[in-house]
Scaffold this active site. Structure first.
Site, PDB file in Angstrom:
ATOM      1  N   CYS A  45     -40.135  25.297  16.190  1.00 23.02           N
ATOM      2  CA  CYS A  45     -41.011  26.354  15.684  1.00 23.02           C
ATOM      3  C   CYS A  45     -41.760  27.095  16.782  1.00 23.02           C
ATOM      4  CB  CYS A  45     -41.973  25.793  14.644  1.00 23.02           C
ATOM      5  SG  CYS A  45     -43.185  24.613  15.281  1.00 23.02           S
ATOM      6  N   CYS A  55     -44.129  15.614  15.881  1.00 28.67           N
ATOM      7  CA  CYS A  55     -44.995  16.374  14.980  1.00 28.67           C
ATOM      8  C   CYS A  55     -45.204  15.638  13.660  1.00 28.67           C
ATOM      9  CB  CYS A  55     -44.396  17.757  14.732  1.00 28.67           C
ATOM     10  SG  CYS A  55     -45.475  18.872  13.812  1.00 28.67           S
TER      11      CYS A  55
END
Length: 342
Positions: free
Chosen positions: A190, A99
């Site tokens: 997440c 990410c």
């Protein structure tokens, strides 16, 4: 200077924005929204709708503009799909490092340079940048997650809280009455949104039972509950009885066999990295490799480079070397680069 701050709705990025504004910069708060639903209560994740709201409130208090980018599809394509595909092929991926490279740090900075003409993108990471080099922070170091960020991206990245402790950051937040001063840290992956990893993966991967086999004796010791539920080095939850402690040492995805063995079968004296991201040149000595976040760095004997891979020879054998994880190479506290363990 015009500085965008990647604001997760947490205390670190909020204080980073405050410090930059106090220094006289033109600051813009930027928050990425990766999904529209709320997470489970007490889930320790970031980039949720509640985090977007918290970031907006902080920006209003600081008197800086705030923008939200809906990158749900981009995040799915570059991180979630990669994560699921990795597990399907028997790997243990590190989605946070991916990410940082492909979405919320390096790519976000590039995107904002092109679209908003910013000078820098700042984040709340615990990372030190000195003379263009990434170094370990003194506390809560997160430089490991920067190992895949391209060298050219460092030109427009900055980390204002890298020299600070968590307590110092919280003290500043309390002093200026930020509502996120005592917000819990995001630690979970997440997009799991508080779900158990096994439950999440079972939505996408067939968890078919198979044999658990001893790597040396080739004896079948029991049945596993789905090979993708296990990672290299795992000891607990195997569900087999044996006279010595056993660890997961290998996974045969095609045959659906989980191989286990004593600790010595985990030992590796060399690690191969693919897709190596070079930040600095290798040194002759005092180099280390870190193979998991918060794991102990392992001294390097020497490094061999070829066209496709970087091979790290170790001074002492390593355990729990999981394919798919990130291997980050350091010279002292300086991050030299990193790649995917293969």
């Amino acid at each position: 200077m015009i500085i965008a701050v990647g604001m997760s709705g947490g205390v670190d990025s909020s204080v980073a924005a405050y410090l930059l504004k106090e220094q006289g910069h033109d600051v813009i708060g930027v928050t990425l929204r990766f999904y529209k639903e709320e997470c489970k209560e007490n889930a320790r994740v970031c980039c949720s709708p509640k985090d977007v709201q918290d970031a907006r409130i902080v920006c209003d208090m600081l008197g800086i503009p705030h923008i939200t980018l809906d990158w749900e599809n981009l995040f799915k394509e570059r991180v979630i799909d990669y994560f699921i595909k990795s597990y399907k092929t028997g790997l243990t991926p590190n989605p946070c490092a991916i990410c940082n490279k492909d979405v919320k740090t390096a790519f976000l900075g590039f995107y904002l340079k092109q679209t908003a003409d910013i000078d820098f993108l700042a984040t709340g990471h615990y990372v030190i940048k000195e003379e263009g080099k990434i170094k370990r922070a003194k506390e809560k170091d997160q430089s490991y997650f920067m190992a895949l960020v391209p060298k050219q991206s460092l030109d427009y990245l900055m980390f204002p809280v890298g020299y600070m402790t968590k307590q110092e950051i919280r003290d500043i937040a309390k002093k200026i009455n930020l509502p996120v001063a005592n917000k819990i840290e995001s630690q979970d992956v997440c997009f799991l949104k508080g779900m158990d990893l096994e439950d999440y993966l079972s939505q996408f991967i067939d968890m078919t039972q198979g044999d658990i086999v001893h790597i040396a004796t080739q004896k079948t010791l029991g049945k596993h509950k789905g090979i993708h539920r296990y990672t290299i080095g795992q000891r607990h939850g195997l569900g087999v009885s044996y006279h010595k402690p056993l660890y997961v040492v290998e996974k045969d995805i095609e045959k659906n066999i989980l191989y286990v063995g004593e600790k010595e079968y985990l030992l590796k004296d060399a690690i191969t990295l693919k897709d190596y991201n070079k930040l600095e040149d290798f040194e002759k000595d005092n180099m280390y490799i870190q193979i998991r976040y918060n794991s102990k760095p392992i001294p390097i004997k020497h490094i061999e480079e070829n066209k496709d891979n970087v091979i790290i020879f170790l001074k002492e054998p390593a355990t729990q070397v999981a394919k798919g994880q990130v291997g980050a190479i350091y010279f002292g506290d300086i991050l030299l680069g990193g790649g995917i363990i293969s």
